[in-house]
Design an enzyme around this catalytic site. Structure first.
Site, PDB file in Angstrom:
ATOM      1  N   GLU A  67       0.807  -1.219   0.000  1.00  0.00           N
ATOM      2  CA  GLU A  67       0.000   0.000   0.000  1.00  0.00           C
ATOM      3  C   GLU A  67       0.839   1.268   0.000  1.00  0.00           C
ATOM      4  O   GLU A  67       0.411   2.304  -0.519  1.00  0.00           O
ATOM      5  CB  GLU A  67      -0.930   0.007   1.218  1.00  0.00           C
ATOM      6  CG  GLU A  67      -2.011  -1.050   1.192  1.00  0.00           C
ATOM      7  CD  GLU A  67      -3.131  -0.709   0.232  1.00  0.00           C
ATOM      8  OE1 GLU A  67      -3.486   0.477   0.145  1.00  0.00           O
ATOM      9  OE2 GLU A  67      -3.628  -1.621  -0.439  1.00  0.00           O
TER      10      GLU A  67
ATOM     11  N   ASP B  86      -7.104   5.407  -9.323  1.00  0.00           N
ATOM     12  CA  ASP B  86      -7.786   4.107  -9.411  1.00  0.00           C
ATOM     13  C   ASP B  86      -9.299   4.249  -9.432  1.00  0.00           C
ATOM     14  O   ASP B  86     -10.026   3.261  -9.286  1.00  0.00           O
ATOM     15  CB  ASP B  86      -7.376   3.205  -8.251  1.00  0.00           C
ATOM     16  CG  ASP B  86      -7.780   3.750  -6.884  1.00  0.00           C
ATOM     17  OD1 ASP B  86      -8.221   4.917  -6.816  1.00  0.00           O
ATOM     18  OD2 ASP B  86      -7.639   3.018  -5.886  1.00  0.00           O
TER      19      ASP B  86
ATOM     20  N   THR C 260      -6.888   8.434  -1.573  1.00  0.00           N
ATOM     21  CA  THR C 260      -6.522   7.261  -0.786  1.00  0.00           C
ATOM     22  C   THR C 260      -5.616   7.734   0.330  1.00  0.00           C
ATOM     23  O   THR C 260      -4.665   8.488   0.081  1.00  0.00           O
ATOM     24  CB  THR C 260      -5.791   6.224  -1.656  1.00  0.00           C
ATOM     25  OG1 THR C 260      -6.693   5.703  -2.632  1.00  0.00           O
ATOM     26  CG2 THR C 260      -5.266   5.071  -0.813  1.00  0.00           C
TER      27      THR C 260
END
Length: 413
Positions: A202, A220, A225
Site C-alpha cells: 500500500e 484508481d 486514498t
C-alpha cells in the site's frame, strides 16, 4: 481500500476478597490445569498507542504489554477463551504502572460480569491468584485504582483451568484445532508483521506507522486514498473514519470536510475537498486520536472480519493474512466473493481440505479478481509475496521473511 504501490453488572457470587496486600508465591501449575489464555483474542477499554494493545498481554512474551493512558476512571482488559470454561487460577504480571485495586471477573456474554476475586491493596509485580472458582467464556481484569500516576499496564494475563475435554474445543470452535499451538495473526508480533506486509504493497514501505498522514489520488477511480490501509473517499470507509474521528474529537482539522466527503462518496470526485483536504489530513496524521481512530477502523472494517473468517475456515497465520490483504484491497464483501470462487475448486481445512491446496485455490481466485480491474492488474503482492511464503510451507508466517512487491524487495528479519 486503496491499492497504491457498557455498564458493569456485578454478579453476586464473589469467590474471594483480598483486603490486605498480596503476598505473591509462584508454584508449579496443578497437573489438572492448563493455560487457557495464550494468544486468545483480547480487547481493552483503551490503549496508550499502537504496540500497547490488549493482545500484548496474552502473547506469552513479557517484553510486550497492554498499557492504558493515565486518566480518571476504571480501565479493563479482557480475554476471550472461545468457550465457557472453568477458571481456577489467574496470574498477572504488572508493569511499573499497576492497579492497587482491581477485580478479576468472568462472563458468559461480555456484558454481565461476576467477580472471581477482588483485590483492594495490590502492590504490583506478579500476582498469582489461586483457588478461584468460576466459569465463563470471557475473563476480565477491571482496574479500579492506579498504584502510580501512569495508568495501568499488564505484561501478562495467564488464565488457567481444567480446559475442555479432547474434541470439545473443536465442537465449539471448528477449524481452530490445527492452529491452537501456533500464534494467530491477532498475536501482537504477527499482527505487526501483517501490517508491514500490507504497507509494503500500500505504501512501498514497511513503516506502516509512518502512513497515518499519507493522502493522494492514485488514479484508481476511488478518489483520495489515505492512511494506514488506504481508506478512500470513494468507497465510504474514509467517510466513516472521519465521522468517527469527529465523534471522538469534534474540533479536528478534517471535521469541516465531512459534508464534502458525504457528497463525493461513491465517486472519484474531489469536489469540496480541494485544495485544503490533503494538508488537513497531514495535520490530522500527527494527532494520536486520529492515529488510534485509524487503527480501530482498520480492525473493525478489515482486520477483525477477515481474521475471524479465516480462523473459522481453519487456516493459520499465512491464510489469515491472505484473507486480510484481500479485504484491504477488495473490501470484506470482495473477500467473501473470492472465497466463494475458491470453494468451487477446493475445500477449506474446516471442511476436511488440505490447507496448502485451499490457500492456492484462494490465491488463484484472488488473482483472477485483481485482473478484472486495470488498477489491480499488477498481482505481485500475491505472486511474489504470499505465494513465496506458501511455496516455502510457511503457514505460520514465521520470520525471517523476504518478498517483492511491484519489483521492490522487502525483508523482515
Amino acid at each position: 481500500m486503496g491499492i497504491r504501490a457498557g455498564a458493569v453488572a456485578f454478579g453476586t457470587g464473589v469467590a474471594a476478597l483480598l483486603t490486605v496486600p498480596l503476598v505473591v508465591t509462584v508454584t508449579a501449575d496443578a497437573a489438572s490445569d492448563m493455560l487457557l489464555s495464550r494468544d486468545r483474542p483480547a480487547l481493552a477499554s483503551l490503549a496508550t498507542s499502537a504496540g500497547f494493545e490488549a493482545s500484548g498481554a496474552v502473547d506469552g512474551d513479557a517484553g510486550t504489554r497492554w498499557a492504558s493512558p493515565a486518566m480518571p476512571g476504571t480501565q479493563w482488559v479482557r480475554v476471550d477463551l472461545g468457550a465457557p470454561l472453568r477458571v481456577a487460577r489467574v496470574r498477572l504480571l504488572w508493569d511499573r504502572a499497576y492497579a492497587s485495586a482491581y477485580r478479576v471477573q468472568v462472563s458468559a456474554d461480555a456484558a454481565s460480569w461476576t467477580d472471581l476475586i477482588s483485590v483492594r491493596a495490590g502492590d504490583g509485580g506478579a500476582d498469582d491468584l489461586k483457588q478461584l472458582s468460576g466459569t465463563g467464556r470471557y475473563v476480565r481484569v477491571l482496574a479500579m485504582q492506579p498504584g502510580t500516576s501512569s495508568g495501568y499496564s499488564l505484561r501478562e494475563i495467564q488464565v488457567y483451568g481444567p480446559g475442555p475435554a479432547a474434541g470439545a474445543r473443536a465442537a465449539v470452535e471448528p477449524g481452530l484445532v490445527t492452529s491452537i499451538a501456533a500464534a494467530p495473526l491477532t498475536q501482537v508480533r504477527k499482527k505487526d508483521v501483517a501490517q508491514q506486509l500490507v504497507s509494503s504493497a500500500e505504501n512501498s514501505s514497511l513503516n506502516w506507522r509512518g502512513q497515518y498522514g499519507y493522502l493522494q489520488d492514485i488514479g484508481d477511480g476511488r478518489g483520495y486514498t489515505g492512511g494506514i490501509v488506504g481508506f478512500t473517499s470513494g468507497t465510504s470507509d474514509m467517510l466513516a473514519l472521519v465521522t468517527e474521528y469527529t465523534r471522538r474529537k469534534p474540533r479536528n482539522p478534517l471535521a469541516r470536510y465531512l459534508p464534502a466527503l458525504r457528497a463525493v462518496d461513491g465517486s472519484d470526485s474531489h469536489a469540496g475537498l480541494d485544495p485544503g483536504f490533503p494538508a488537513a489530513w497531514k495535520r490530522a496524521g500527527i494527532d494520536p486520536v486520529f492515529q488510534k481512530t485509524q487503527e480501530d477502523a482498520r480492525d473493525r472494517m478489515y482486520f477483525g472480519p477477515a481474521v475471524t473468517l479465516a480462523r473459522t475456515d481453519g487456516v493459520r497465520a499465512l491464510g489469515q493474512f491472505a484473507y486480510y490483504d484481500a479485504a484491504v484491497m477488495h473490501g470484506v464483501s470482495g473477500l467473501r466473493g473470492i472465497r466463494e470462487a475458491a470453494l468451487r475448486t477446493a475445500k477449506t481445512p474446516k471442511q476436511g481440505g488440505d490447507e496448502i491446496a485451499w490457500l492456492n485455490a484462494f490465491l488463484n481466485a484472488r488473482v483472477r479478481a485483481m485482473k478484472t480491474e486495470e488498477a489491480h492488474s499488477d498481482t505481485s503482492r500475491v505472486d511474489t509475496a504470499q505465494r513465496v511464503f506458501l511455496k516455502a510451507g510457511n503457514l505460520d508466517l514465521n520470520t525471517p521473511l523476504t518478498w517483492k512487491v511491484y519489483g521492490d524487495k522487502f525483508a523482515i528479519r
